[in-house]
Scaffold this active site. Sequence first.
Site, PDB file in Angstrom:
ATOM      1  N   ASP A 184       0.507  -1.247   0.090  1.00 34.77           N
ATOM      2  CA  ASP A 184      -0.429  -0.034   0.259  1.00 34.77           C
ATOM      3  C   ASP A 184       0.885   1.270  -0.363  1.00 34.77           C
ATOM      4  O   ASP A 184      -0.022   2.334   0.627  1.00 34.77           O
ATOM      5  CB  ASP A 184      -0.878  -0.199   1.154  1.00 34.77           C
ATOM      6  CG  ASP A 184      -1.870  -0.816   0.949  1.00 34.77           C
ATOM      7  OD1 ASP A 184      -2.137  -1.616  -0.023  1.00 34.77           O
ATOM      8  OD2 ASP A 184      -2.390  -1.477   2.289  1.00 34.77           O
TER       9      ASP A 184
ATOM     10  N   LYS B 118       1.864   2.151  -5.347  1.00 31.54           N
ATOM     11  CA  LYS B 118       2.059   1.708  -6.576  1.00 31.54           C
ATOM     12  C   LYS B 118       1.291   2.026  -7.373  1.00 31.54           C
ATOM     13  O   LYS B 118       1.450   2.462  -8.811  1.00 31.54           O
ATOM     14  CB  LYS B 118       2.327   0.009  -6.578  1.00 31.54           C
ATOM     15  CG  LYS B 118       3.974   0.058  -4.946  1.00 31.54           C
ATOM     16  CD  LYS B 118       3.418  -1.883  -5.021  1.00 31.54           C
ATOM     17  CE  LYS B 118       2.151  -2.026  -4.319  1.00 31.54           C
ATOM     18  NZ  LYS B 118       2.512  -1.726  -2.944  1.00 31.54           N
TER      19      LYS B 118
ATOM     20  N   GLY C 228      -4.298  -4.114  -3.595  1.00 35.18           N
ATOM     21  CA  GLY C 228      -5.444  -2.822  -3.525  1.00 35.18           C
ATOM     22  C   GLY C 228      -4.781  -1.853  -4.178  1.00 35.18           C
ATOM     23  O   GLY C 228      -4.197  -2.226  -3.231  1.00 35.18           O
ATOM     24  N   HIS C 229      -4.880  -1.741  -5.824  1.00 30.33           N
ATOM     25  CA  HIS C 229      -4.258  -0.190  -6.136  1.00 30.33           C
ATOM     26  C   HIS C 229      -5.127   0.599  -6.748  1.00 30.33           C
ATOM     27  O   HIS C 229      -5.768   0.507  -7.427  1.00 30.33           O
ATOM     28  CB  HIS C 229      -3.325  -0.937  -7.470  1.00 30.33           C
ATOM     29  CG  HIS C 229      -2.312  -1.744  -6.908  1.00 30.33           C
ATOM     30  ND1 HIS C 229      -0.821  -3.018  -7.877  1.00 30.33           N
ATOM     31  CD2 HIS C 229      -1.868  -2.098  -5.768  1.00 30.33           C
ATOM     32  CE1 HIS C 229      -0.485  -3.259  -7.321  1.00 30.33           C
ATOM     33  NE2 HIS C 229      -0.918  -3.578  -6.296  1.00 30.33           N
TER      34      HIS C 229
ATOM     35  N   GLN D 272       1.988  -6.484  -3.331  1.00 34.93           N
ATOM     36  CA  GLN D 272       2.403  -6.323  -2.042  1.00 34.93           C
ATOM     37  C   GLN D 272       3.860  -5.015  -1.541  1.00 34.93           C
ATOM     38  O   GLN D 272       3.893  -4.489  -2.399  1.00 34.93           O
ATOM     39  CB  GLN D 272       2.710  -7.523  -1.277  1.00 34.93           C
ATOM     40  CG  GLN D 272       1.474  -8.572  -1.319  1.00 34.93           C
ATOM     41  CD  GLN D 272       0.523  -8.869  -2.911  1.00 34.93           C
ATOM     42  OE1 GLN D 272       1.823  -9.733  -3.405  1.00 34.93           O
ATOM     43  NE2 GLN D 272      -0.600  -8.866  -3.136  1.00 34.93           N
TER      44      GLN D 272
HETATM   45  P1  GDP Z   1      -0.408   0.454  -2.793  1.00 36.16           P
HETATM   46  O1  GDP Z   1      -1.072  -1.248  -3.051  1.00 36.16           O
HETATM   47  O2  GDP Z   1       0.615   0.535  -3.315  1.00 36.16           O
HETATM   48  O3  GDP Z   1      -0.801   0.682  -5.324  1.00 36.16           O
HETATM   49  O4  GDP Z   1      -1.424   1.784  -2.765  1.00 36.16           O
HETATM   50  P2  GDP Z   1      -3.137   1.760  -2.425  1.00 36.16           P
HETATM   51  O5  GDP Z   1      -3.840   1.801  -3.662  1.00 36.16           O
HETATM   52  O6  GDP Z   1      -3.433   0.778  -1.453  1.00 36.16           O
HETATM   53  O7  GDP Z   1      -2.771   2.639  -1.600  1.00 36.16           O
HETATM   54  C1  GDP Z   1      -2.571   4.099  -1.086  1.00 36.16           C
HETATM   55  C2  GDP Z   1      -3.403   5.055  -0.750  1.00 36.16           C
HETATM   56  O8  GDP Z   1      -2.846   6.182  -0.778  1.00 36.16           O
HETATM   57  C3  GDP Z   1      -4.465   5.290  -1.565  1.00 36.16           C
HETATM   58  O9  GDP Z   1      -5.822   5.051  -0.974  1.00 36.16           O
HETATM   59  C4  GDP Z   1      -4.194   6.027  -2.381  1.00 36.16           C
HETATM   60  O10 GDP Z   1      -4.703   6.576  -3.283  1.00 36.16           O
HETATM   61  C5  GDP Z   1      -3.315   7.135  -1.723  1.00 36.16           C
HETATM   62  N1  GDP Z   1      -1.636   8.120  -2.155  1.00 36.16           N
HETATM   63  C6  GDP Z   1      -0.808   7.161  -3.549  1.00 36.16           C
HETATM   64  N2  GDP Z   1      -0.586   8.216  -3.103  1.00 36.16           N
HETATM   65  C7  GDP Z   1      -0.864   9.410  -2.036  1.00 36.16           C
HETATM   66  C8  GDP Z   1       0.263  10.766  -1.279  1.00 36.16           C
HETATM   67  O11 GDP Z   1       1.097  11.471  -2.139  1.00 36.16           O
HETATM   68  N3  GDP Z   1      -0.686  11.013  -0.885  1.00 36.16           N
HETATM   69  C9  GDP Z   1      -2.006  10.459  -0.399  1.00 36.16           C
HETATM   70  N4  GDP Z   1      -2.702  11.945   1.236  1.00 36.16           N
HETATM   71  N5  GDP Z   1      -2.649   9.959  -0.530  1.00 36.16           N
HETATM   72  C10 GDP Z   1      -1.797   9.082  -1.507  1.00 36.16           C
HETATM   73  P1  IMO Z   2      -1.225  -4.344  -2.249  1.00 37.12           P
HETATM   74  O1  IMO Z   2      -0.517  -4.778  -3.834  1.00 37.12           O
HETATM   75  C1  IMO Z   2      -0.605  -4.673   2.127  1.00 37.12           C
HETATM   76  C2  IMO Z   2      -1.073  -8.889   3.609  1.00 37.12           C
HETATM   77  C3  IMO Z   2      -1.951  -9.489   4.246  1.00 37.12           C
HETATM   78  C4  IMO Z   2      -1.765  -9.695   5.180  1.00 37.12           C
HETATM   79  C5  IMO Z   2      -0.635 -10.916   4.147  1.00 37.12           C
HETATM   80  C6  IMO Z   2      -0.625 -12.442   3.552  1.00 37.12           C
HETATM   81  O2  IMO Z   2      -1.992  -3.108  -2.062  1.00 37.12           O
HETATM   82  O3  IMO Z   2       0.081  -3.294  -1.400  1.00 37.12           O
HETATM   83  P2  IMO Z   2      -2.427 -12.643   1.700  1.00 37.12           P
HETATM   84  O4  IMO Z   2      -4.215 -12.575   2.032  1.00 37.12           O
HETATM   85  O5  IMO Z   2      -1.790 -12.447   0.330  1.00 37.12           O
HETATM   86  O6  IMO Z   2      -2.121 -14.286   2.137  1.00 37.12           O
HETATM   87  O7  IMO Z   2      -2.273 -11.917   3.183  1.00 37.12           O
HETATM   88  O8  IMO Z   2      -0.024 -10.046   3.601  1.00 37.12           O
HETATM   89  N1  IMO Z   2      -1.587  -8.080   2.205  1.00 37.12           N
HETATM   90  C7  IMO Z   2      -1.038  -7.248   1.785  1.00 37.12           C
HETATM   91  N2  IMO Z   2      -1.058  -5.629   3.033  1.00 37.12           N
HETATM   92  N3  IMO Z   2      -1.231  -4.389   0.332  1.00 37.12           N
HETATM   93  C8  IMO Z   2      -0.659  -5.319   0.136  1.00 37.12           C
HETATM   94  O9  IMO Z   2      -1.285  -5.610  -0.528  1.00 37.12           O
HETATM   95  C9  IMO Z   2      -1.394  -6.916   0.674  1.00 37.12           C
HETATM   96  N4  IMO Z   2      -2.231  -8.206   0.316  1.00 37.12           N
HETATM   97  C10 IMO Z   2      -1.671  -9.055   0.897  1.00 37.12           C
HETATM   98  O10 IMO Z   2      -2.501  -8.223   4.858  1.00 37.12           O
HETATM   99  O11 IMO Z   2      -1.065  -9.333   6.343  1.00 37.12           O
HETATM  100 MG    MG Z   3      -2.858  -1.131  -1.436  1.00 33.35          MG
END
Ligand code: GDP
Ligand code: IMO
Ligand code: MG
Length: 423
Positions: free
Chosen positions: A15, A18, A42-43, A224
């Site tokens: 998270d 990416k 979840g991207h 991840q």
């Molecule tokens: P990913 O899994 O690496 O793609 O990241 P996620 O989408 O799960 O989580 C990143 C969260 O931070 C999302 O809700 C984005 O909309 C938000 N986000 C990304 N970059 C920024 C930033 O620079 N500032 C803030 N406030 N939010 C951001």
């Molecule tokens: P993105 O791509 C954050 C964590 C789960 C748990 C562990 C194992 O959005 O960054 P799993 O379902 O893979 O067997 O869970 O990994 N986890 C993540 N945490 N971002 C993710 O993906 C994750 N995918 C798995 O919360 O701790």
């Molecule tokens: Mg994510």
Amino acid sequence: MINKTAVLLGLQWGDEGKGKIVDVLTPQYDIIARFQGGPNAGHTLIFDGKKHVLHTIPSGIFHGNVINVIGNGVVIDPIIFQKEIEKLQENGVPFQERLLISKKAHLILPTHRILDAASEAAKGAAKIGSTLKGIGPTYMDKTGRNGLRVGDILEDDFVLKYNELKEKHLKILSQYNFEYELTEMENQWMKSIAFLKAMTIIDSEHYVNNALNQGKKVLAEGAQGSLLDIDFGSYPFVTSSNTVTAGACTGLGIAPNKIGDVFGIFKAYCTRVGSGPFPTELHDEVGERMRKEGHEFGSTTGRPRRCGWLDIPALKYACMINGVTELFMMKADVLSIFDEIKICTHYRWKNEVIDYLPYNATENLEPVYTSVKGWSTDLTQISHQDQFPVELKDYIAFISDAVGIPITIVSVGPDRTQTISMR
Ligand code: GDP
Ligand code: IMO
Ligand code: MG
């Protein structure tokens, strides 16, 4: 000169942002390719006032003239995949001509999801905190040589193979005291398999290598984060795939000498969702404020993310394993609420000061912090690095000096446009 693939991956516990950055960089590439993980990811992408969350589909899908590849290292749940495609359809995204799927990607069966839930329930307090998407059991069947692959759905004996694997799973499930409902999920799954069949299913390793040989630009998108890697993460509290750069080689069929830039993404602080060690975790009001300001709730599960200060030893470790060439720092805007910001530079462990994460260091690992002055300025409207407050410039310099790698992008908000180049 060899035309090389760039890799973009998370350096923390996932998270990091990416999805946002892949979307920002996509216009510079011809192909965006996911190499591992599945719908545990979840991207999030935000542009034109709209938010999109992708789980299986690469984050380049919203751009024309770019091909998105779901590589062999990915695990696909057809039901979740179909839902994702339907959302794209609603938004008028022409996915058919933009999306290719590897025949060698493995399928998540309904019983994999049930096994994931049963295993977590049996672990009780020691649970991994999995996303319950069936990731662990699916990769177990892959390495155990029992799995079903996307290419299998094109064969006549697919249902037979499915039933064989399901029966194996039901036997295992009978050893758990776990209630489940399968029929409805199974019906839905079979319908989604028919949907998946209509997609373009290819030998993606040939496709990607041919594209590279033709001089096309490829960006591999990780899921991840490095600290969740099956080998190098905080085992057993990890995911079941190699999330590091090497995973792009095995997850796409790209040779190591064809890996070029490695973009490592990290948040200006740390978060973790699920169980496992987190040395700089804040259990106080400061952590609470971070969570609130950063909207730190999972994109896939909605769970609150654990929050803490930036951890330099962990970041250095991730950079070493991945061969990171450039760092991207995300969510700098979130730290604007703090007058004082802490950075963990070392750990105190068993009367020693160390700068690495020791094996099984779940207890008695105490972060050693350096405190710096916060910038206490809204960053979200900034459009150029010259407008950065000096305290932010110092924070960036401190981190890139400590890690020894330049920070070339700083993100100051979730929108596509809130991305500052440091070049
Ligand atoms: P990913 O899994 O690496 O793609 O990241 P996620 O989408 O799960 O989580 C990143 C969260 O931070 C999302 O809700 C984005 O909309 C938000 N986000 C990304 N970059 C920024 C930033 O620079 N500032 C803030 N406030 N939010 C951001
Ligand atoms: P993105 O791509 C954050 C964590 C789960 C748990 C562990 C194992 O959005 O960054 P799993 O379902 O893979 O067997 O869970 O990994 N986890 C993540 N945490 N971002 C993710 O993906 C994750 N995918 C798995 O919360 O701790
Ligand atoms: Mg994510």
